[in-house]
Design a protein around this motif. Structure first.
Motif, mmCIF file in Angstrom:
data_model
loop_
_atom_site.group_PDB
_atom_site.id
_atom_site.type_symbol
_atom_site.label_atom_id
_atom_site.label_comp_id
_atom_site.label_asym_id
_atom_site.label_seq_id
_atom_site.Cartn_x
_atom_site.Cartn_y
_atom_site.Cartn_z
ATOM 1 N N PHE A 32 0.856 -1.184 0.000
ATOM 2 C CA PHE A 32 0.000 0.000 0.000
ATOM 3 C C PHE A 32 0.890 1.231 0.000
ATOM 4 O O PHE A 32 2.030 1.200 0.475
ATOM 5 C CB PHE A 32 -0.920 0.006 1.219
ATOM 6 C CG PHE A 32 -1.969 -1.058 1.180
ATOM 7 C CD1 PHE A 32 -3.236 -0.774 0.704
ATOM 8 C CD2 PHE A 32 -1.693 -2.356 1.593
ATOM 9 C CE1 PHE A 32 -4.212 -1.763 0.647
ATOM 10 C CE2 PHE A 32 -2.648 -3.349 1.538
ATOM 11 C CZ PHE A 32 -3.915 -3.045 1.067
ATOM 12 N N THR A 33 0.349 2.316 -0.510
ATOM 13 C CA THR A 33 1.128 3.542 -0.598
ATOM 14 C C THR A 33 0.435 4.682 0.131
ATOM 15 O O THR A 33 -0.795 4.713 0.215
ATOM 16 C CB THR A 33 1.347 3.941 -2.072
ATOM 17 O OG1 THR A 33 2.142 5.122 -2.113
ATOM 18 C CG2 THR A 33 0.031 4.219 -2.785
ATOM 19 N N THR A 34 1.240 5.605 0.639
ATOM 20 C CA THR A 34 0.716 6.848 1.217
ATOM 21 C C THR A 34 1.138 8.043 0.379
ATOM 22 O O THR A 34 1.059 9.190 0.841
ATOM 23 C CB THR A 34 1.216 7.017 2.667
ATOM 24 O OG1 THR A 34 2.651 7.007 2.670
ATOM 25 C CG2 THR A 34 0.683 5.923 3.561
ATOM 26 N N ASP A 35 1.557 7.761 -0.849
ATOM 27 C CA ASP A 35 1.916 8.834 -1.770
ATOM 28 C C ASP A 35 0.671 9.692 -2.026
ATOM 29 O O ASP A 35 -0.385 9.192 -2.434
ATOM 30 C CB ASP A 35 2.413 8.223 -3.080
ATOM 31 C CG ASP A 35 2.970 9.279 -4.040
ATOM 32 O OD1 ASP A 35 2.588 10.455 -3.918
ATOM 33 O OD2 ASP A 35 3.762 8.899 -4.918
ATOM 34 N N ARG A 36 0.779 11.013 -1.822
ATOM 35 C CA ARG A 36 -0.370 11.894 -1.935
ATOM 36 C C ARG A 36 -0.838 12.066 -3.389
ATOM 37 O O ARG A 36 -1.930 12.606 -3.626
ATOM 38 C CB ARG A 36 -0.047 13.249 -1.315
ATOM 39 C CG ARG A 36 0.144 13.174 0.214
ATOM 40 C CD ARG A 36 0.532 14.533 0.789
ATOM 41 N NE ARG A 36 -0.523 15.522 0.618
ATOM 42 C CZ ARG A 36 -1.544 15.696 1.449
ATOM 43 N NH1 ARG A 36 -1.658 14.902 2.521
ATOM 44 N NH2 ARG A 36 -2.433 16.632 1.231
#
Length: 483
Positions: A24-28
């Motif tokens: 999973f990513t938290t890249d905005r």
């Protein structure tokens, strides 16, 4: 490569693939996409639950996205009900639920319904909310929810026993049936909307007076306001309710600028005294019906400037009686079944072999056509006097050419094989969205064939257009107007 090394390699590939799928990513810059930015509910009836709408939420990225919460901006005060992947937000205190995941290149399904309250005004009102998505990255996204509604009056098993005038300020919804008792008159003023639930209809033992106008017709229809497809509302489909039945003792019914559509039938007029006017129908439309449009049994009727079209049964069925039709359009282009009935059927025979004498059936300046090569049919007892009692004058008819100048006078015959075939004669026949406009096209064979002496009593067509402007009125209830 040894079998052992090959097996280890396969395990490594499988592990990496699994690891990629579960990442999973938290890249905005990674966001959700919605199947629609706004979920819109068309005009609903207050207090009546809507149909369910679907919003698909996509993650087109290469890594998964975690959603901290999904909730309605108005919280517990929202009239919308939302279910996200089987989780009902309305069961939570604030219409909000937490911890959702959308895997890479995957989606989640959101189901939305709404029930709007009664409004202080009878006008259409709109209510909005937003469905908020809070991502693990801190990004906030939303989809708009919009619903418009109108107050309605509801009746179940409704019997009118005294003279009654209904209000036109809001729709009236009928469950079971609406019965006008003998001796009572029901008046429907301009703008009245009667919406019948499935299985409900109107039965008139007394008298019905419907006095609509061009701008505010009286409308009788089904009560579903939603869509079966995005482009097709249920209101354009047949068999959503029953129809209008005029019982044998009912007489003196007058309907002007009335729109009856979507029923199992339009208007059925049971037998009555031949010297009593059973029904006068003017400037009206009976359309998209699951049975007969207008069925008259041994009664006297007058029909003017009226469209009767697209019926699974016959557009008009006359069993005996005395009828006159002037500037009417009987158009049989029912799109849902090739076993559709005729545009016009004349008979002196009932289902139980009862003899219904045909005193008169007169059609002047009418259009009688459809998909079939012959849409004008008769069924008769032998040795009866039906031949002399029907007459067609200055009409456009899809039927076999006949050598009977006393009965078929100044007739233009529709030829389905020609360039002027029936479906080329009208402005619009949209068999996809079920939208029809039976105004003659510019090159239509219907144009300019009407008897002007009969048109002078009806100088305006059903839509208020001047048919005498060029002294060449068209047949049917619609006059061609150059753009």
């Amino acid at each position: 490569m040894s079998n052992c090394k090959f097996f280890v390699l396969l395990l490594l590939v499988a592990f990496l693939a699994c690891d990629d799928y579960d990442s999973f990513t938290t890249d905005r810059s990674a966001t959700l996409q919605f199947s629609q930015d706004t979920v819109r509910f068309d005009t609903l009836l207050s207090t009546v639950p809507s149909a369910t709408k679907t919003l698909v939420v996509y993650n087109h990225g290469d890594k998964g996205l975690r959603i901290r919460s999904i909730g309605l901006e108005r919280g517990a005060a929202s009239p919308f009900r939302v279910n996200v992947d089987g989780q009902d937000l309305s069961r939570t205190e604030r219409n909000l639920a937490a911890d959702f995941e959308v895997r890479r290149r995957d989606s989640i399904i959101v189901r939305i319904e709404v029930t709007l309250p009664v409004n202080a005004s009878d006008s259409v009102f709109e209510l909005t909310d937003r469905l908020l998505f809070s991502l693990e990255s801190g990004i906030e996204q939303s989809a708009a929810l919009v619903a418009s509604s109108q107050n309605a009056e509801f009746h179940r098993g409704w019997v009118i026993t005294a003279d009654t005038t209904l209000t036109a300020s809001h729709p009236i919804v009928v469950y079971d049936s609406l019965v006008v008792a003998a001796g009572a008159c029901l008046t429907l003023p301009a703008g009245t909307q009667l919406m019948f639930h499935e299985g409900a209809g109107m039965i008139v033992h007394g008298r019905l007076e419907a006095t609509g106008t061009l701008d505010a017709p009286v409308v009788l229809r089904g009560d579903r306001t939603d869509h079966i497809f995005d482009y097709l509302p249920y209101d354009r489909l047949p068999a959503r309710w029953e129809g209008v039945r005029l019982a044998p003792e009912s007489a003196g019914n007058t309907l002007e600028y009335v729109d009856v559509h979507g029923g199992n039938y339009g208007i059925l007029a049971d037998s009555a005294l031949a010297d009593t006017l059973k029904l006068k129908l003017t400037n009206s439309r009976l359309h998209m019906l699951g049975g007969d449009g207008l069925r008259i049994t041994a009664a006297r009727v007058e029909v003017e400037n009226t469209e009767i079209s697209n019926t699974l049964g016959h557009c008009v069925m006359l069993k005996g009686g005395a009828s006159t039709f002037t500037h009417c359009t009987l158009a049989q282009f029912y799109p849902l079944d090739a076993a559709r009935g005729d545009a016009l059927r004349l008979t002196n025979r009932g289902e139980d072999d009862t003899y219904y004498p045909l005193h008169a059936a007169t059609f002047v300046n009418c259009v009688i056509t459809g998909y079939a090569e012959d849409v004008l049919m008769g069924s008769w007892f032998e040795n009866q006097d039906y031949v002399a009692n029907y007459r067609f004058q200055n009409c456009f008819i899809a039927t076999e050419v006949t050598d009977d100048p006393a009965t078929f006078i100044n007739i233009v015959y529709d030829d389905p094989e020609s360039e002027t075939a029936s479906w080329r004669n009208f402005k619009l026949l949209d068999t996809h969205a079920f939208v029809y406009d039976f105004t003659p096209d510019s090159l239509s064979a219907i144009r300019g064939i009407a008897d002007i002496s009969a048109s002078t009593s009806l100088p305006l067509d059903r839509l208020g257009r001047d048919r005498l402007k060029d002294a060449k009125p068209d047949a049917g209830c619609y006059q061609f107007v150059p753009q």
